[in-house]
Design an enzyme around this catalytic site. Structure first.
Site, PDB file in Angstrom:
ATOM      1  N   ARG A 136      21.090  -9.921 -34.795  1.00  0.00           N
ATOM      2  CA  ARG A 136      19.864 -10.025 -34.096  1.00  0.00           C
ATOM      3  C   ARG A 136      19.968 -12.074 -33.406  1.00  0.00           C
ATOM      4  O   ARG A 136      19.747 -12.323 -32.418  1.00  0.00           O
ATOM      5  CB  ARG A 136      18.568 -10.036 -34.409  1.00  0.00           C
ATOM      6  CG  ARG A 136      19.008  -8.513 -34.192  1.00  0.00           C
ATOM      7  CD  ARG A 136      17.302  -7.778 -33.976  1.00  0.00           C
ATOM      8  NE  ARG A 136      17.700  -7.891 -32.823  1.00  0.00           N
ATOM      9  CZ  ARG A 136      16.341  -6.622 -31.726  1.00  0.00           C
ATOM     10  NH1 ARG A 136      15.135  -6.252 -32.632  1.00  0.00           N
ATOM     11  NH2 ARG A 136      16.493  -6.605 -30.935  1.00  0.00           N
TER      12      ARG A 136
ATOM     13  N   GLU B  77      10.132 -13.701 -32.280  1.00  0.00           N
ATOM     14  CA  GLU B  77      10.632 -12.162 -31.799  1.00  0.00           C
ATOM     15  C   GLU B  77       9.642 -11.543 -30.724  1.00  0.00           C
ATOM     16  O   GLU B  77      10.163  -9.966 -30.912  1.00  0.00           O
ATOM     17  CB  GLU B  77       9.643 -10.716 -33.428  1.00  0.00           C
ATOM     18  CG  GLU B  77      10.341 -11.704 -35.026  1.00  0.00           C
ATOM     19  CD  GLU B  77      12.120 -11.033 -34.898  1.00  0.00           C
ATOM     20  OE1 GLU B  77      12.319 -10.604 -35.172  1.00  0.00           O
ATOM     21  OE2 GLU B  77      12.838 -11.718 -35.452  1.00  0.00           O
TER      22      GLU B  77
ATOM     23  N   CYS C  39       9.432  -0.323 -28.638  1.00  0.00           N
ATOM     24  CA  CYS C  39      10.360  -0.864 -29.288  1.00  0.00           C
ATOM     25  C   CYS C  39      11.374  -1.063 -27.664  1.00  0.00           C
ATOM     26  O   CYS C  39      12.005  -2.130 -27.369  1.00  0.00           O
ATOM     27  CB  CYS C  39      11.241  -0.730 -29.803  1.00  0.00           C
ATOM     28  SG  CYS C  39      10.572  -0.810 -31.826  1.00  0.00           S
TER      29      CYS C  39
ATOM     30  N   HIS D 152       7.123  -5.685 -37.156  1.00  0.00           N
ATOM     31  CA  HIS D 152       6.774  -5.975 -36.319  1.00  0.00           C
ATOM     32  C   HIS D 152       4.602  -5.775 -35.860  1.00  0.00           C
ATOM     33  O   HIS D 152       4.849  -4.532 -36.665  1.00  0.00           O
ATOM     34  CB  HIS D 152       7.665  -5.750 -34.944  1.00  0.00           C
ATOM     35  CG  HIS D 152       8.445  -6.407 -35.233  1.00  0.00           C
ATOM     36  ND1 HIS D 152      10.101  -6.102 -34.410  1.00  0.00           N
ATOM     37  CD2 HIS D 152       9.282  -7.633 -35.192  1.00  0.00           C
ATOM     38  CE1 HIS D 152      10.932  -7.126 -34.815  1.00  0.00           C
ATOM     39  NE2 HIS D 152      10.292  -7.943 -34.765  1.00  0.00           N
TER      40      HIS D 152
ATOM     41  N   SER E 105      18.534  -4.346 -40.566  1.00  0.00           N
ATOM     42  CA  SER E 105      17.400  -4.678 -41.113  1.00  0.00           C
ATOM     43  C   SER E 105      16.642  -4.453 -41.928  1.00  0.00           C
ATOM     44  O   SER E 105      15.628  -3.698 -41.865  1.00  0.00           O
ATOM     45  CB  SER E 105      16.771  -4.397 -39.389  1.00  0.00           C
ATOM     46  OG  SER E 105      15.986  -5.211 -39.164  1.00  0.00           O
TER      47      SER E 105
ATOM     48  N   ASP F 210       4.046  -4.430 -33.738  1.00  0.00           N
ATOM     49  CA  ASP F 210       3.801  -3.284 -32.187  1.00  0.00           C
ATOM     50  C   ASP F 210       4.163  -2.170 -33.665  1.00  0.00           C
ATOM     51  O   ASP F 210       4.402  -1.260 -33.221  1.00  0.00           O
ATOM     52  CB  ASP F 210       5.090  -3.363 -31.049  1.00  0.00           C
ATOM     53  CG  ASP F 210       6.236  -2.798 -31.525  1.00  0.00           C
ATOM     54  OD1 ASP F 210       6.847  -3.790 -33.031  1.00  0.00           O
ATOM     55  OD2 ASP F 210       6.994  -3.457 -30.938  1.00  0.00           O
TER      56      ASP F 210
END
Length: 445
Positions: free
Chosen positions: A138, A174, A371, A250, A22, A252
């Site tokens: 993903r 996402e 996550c 992201h 990633s 988050d």
């Protein structure tokens, strides 16, 4: 209306490994090709689920996805027996084999975006499985994610599970990692908050220069339409492209919200003042007042926030109206973050407790407490209508621990992905798991 928030935590799969696939996820990239411990990873995640369930929070399990993804490998030209496919892929394209063995589905915050019935036009809970099309490893998760969501939330009178958005750059989605819901209570009408990193159809819009922006405005708008959200109670905000380039892949990773509280870093949004004001206006329309807990860069630099995953935490509402912040051990080990958190819980604000977990295996692969979980707000009737076999109880915890001990290795290295026995072990483990959870036919292996 009475409602609770269920956290569906991803159960780490038996092939948990560190492939570093990633780009933009600093933790994942830093641990590329090191040895992982699937047994420890699964047990760490289960311990978190058990503890939160024991404290009275609604907790459930999201089953892992089947690995390796032979369908992907065969579509990319590897043929013969399963053992032949693995051997050829390892020899000719080991990165593709790693993609087929990706451990990323454990992070169920990326599985879907969820809107509760209090917000949707038809009074049902809506799910849209994320297409995750920014990364090969993903990009096929949505197939099993949709299948799993439809198996758990099967009652069409209460639930609607949408197909993912078209898998093209304009609709990069996402899931809940870029979505937050605010409300005075879980059962009340709320404000849904979508954060995006890129605008496909406006080349002049801000975008990062080093790392990819995975969520588009167009995808967020499409999900809001699918879920039948009220535009007056829907807020879209641009993520700060500079923090994306610092490893905040992201939203988050830089902000978390719950109830009427937003806990965020001052560099989270492209236009901080306008974002906070938009949330205040929208929440005022439903009779709630935003409580913004702002962390300044001078208190916690972005690099420390990313290293510790301070914001990739869970905010959970307690019966007394205050909130607990669920953090990984790494927050205690980082001096700036530890110092900040000590002042936070003693400061008289809405967050007055820290709950700390050892999630080292997940953290090394690039994901923290937030996550690992998908948040689903359910009324009592909806909770009764979903599949009951995934709700965390002491009995289920004991069954799953025993299952992990039977099936999981304590060490997986990159070379092990070529071992056909690992694939056989994974399939056997998941077949037994379907019986434990009462979900026959969950996998199309």
């Amino acid at each position: 209306m009475n409602a609770r928030e269920f956290n569906f935590d991803g159960l780490v799969g038996p092939s948990h490994n560190y492939a570093g696939l990633s780009f933009g996820n600093v933790a994942s990239f830093n641990n590329v090709r090191s040895a992982a411990n699937p047994r420890q990873a699964a047990l760490q995640g289960l311990a978190k689920m058990r503890e939160l369930a024991a404290r009275g929070f609604a907790q459930a399990v999201m089953p892992p996805q089947g690995r390796p993804n032979f369908r992907l490998l065969r579509r990319l030209g590897f043929s013969g027996s399963d053992a032949d496919v693995l051997a050829h892929a390892y020899r000719e394209a080991p990165v593709i084999l790693a993609c087929a063995y990706s451990a990323a589905p454990m992070w169920t915050a990326n599985a879907a975006t969820v809107s509760p019935s209090a917000d949707s036009h038809d009074g049902r809970v809506h799910f849209t499985a994320a297409n995750l099309n920014n990364k090969l490893h993903r990009s096929e998760e949505h197939v099993q994610a949709t299948r799993t969501l439809r198996a758990i939330f099967h009652d069409g009178s209460h639930f609607m599970v949408h197909d993912p958005l078209p898998p093209v750059p304009a609709f990069g989605d996402e899931g809940a990692a870029n979505h937050t819901r605010f409300a005075s209570s879980y059962g009340a009408a709320g404000v849904e908050f979508f954060v995006y990193g890129r605008v496909e159809f406006d080349p002049a819009a801000p975008s990062p220069k080093k790392y990819p922006a995975r969520q588009t405005l167009e995808a967020s708008q499409a999900v809001a339409r699918l879920h039948g959200l009220d535009p007056a109670r829907t807020v879209f905000a641009a993520q700060n492209p500079d923090v994306i380039d610092q490893g905040v892949f992201h939203n988050d990773v830089i902000a978390v919200g719950n109830g009427n509280v937003l806990f965020y870093h001052d560099q989270a949004f492209f236009d901080e003042a306008e974002t906070i004001e938009a949330l205040r206006r929208s929440l005022g329309g439903v009779g709630a007042e935003l409580q913004a807990v702002r962390v300044a860069s001078g208190q916690v630099p972005v690099a420390d926030a990313v290293a510790s995953y301070l914001f990739n935490s869970q905010l959970l509402s307690k019966p007394d109206g205050r909130m607990a912040l669920v953090v990984p051990h790494e927050c205690r080990e980082n001096a700036a973050v530890s110092r900040y958190l000590a002042g936070l819980v003693a400061g008289g604000g809405p967050i007055d407790e820290l709950v700390e977990f050892d999630l080292r295996q997940s953290m090394r692969n690039g994901g923290g407490p937030a996550c690992l979980r998908l948040r689903v707000v359910l009324t009592d009737d909806q909770a009764a209508a979903m599949h009951q076999g995934v709700i965390m109880t002491e009995a289920l915890y004991a069954q799953l621990v025993a299952w992990v001990e039977r099936h999981y290795r304590d060490r997986v290295e990159p070379k092990d992905l070529a071992d056909p026995q690992l694939a056989i072990e994974c399939a056997a483990a998941l077949e037994e798991l379907t019986r434990i959870l009462g979900l026959p036919g969950l996998y199309d292996l």
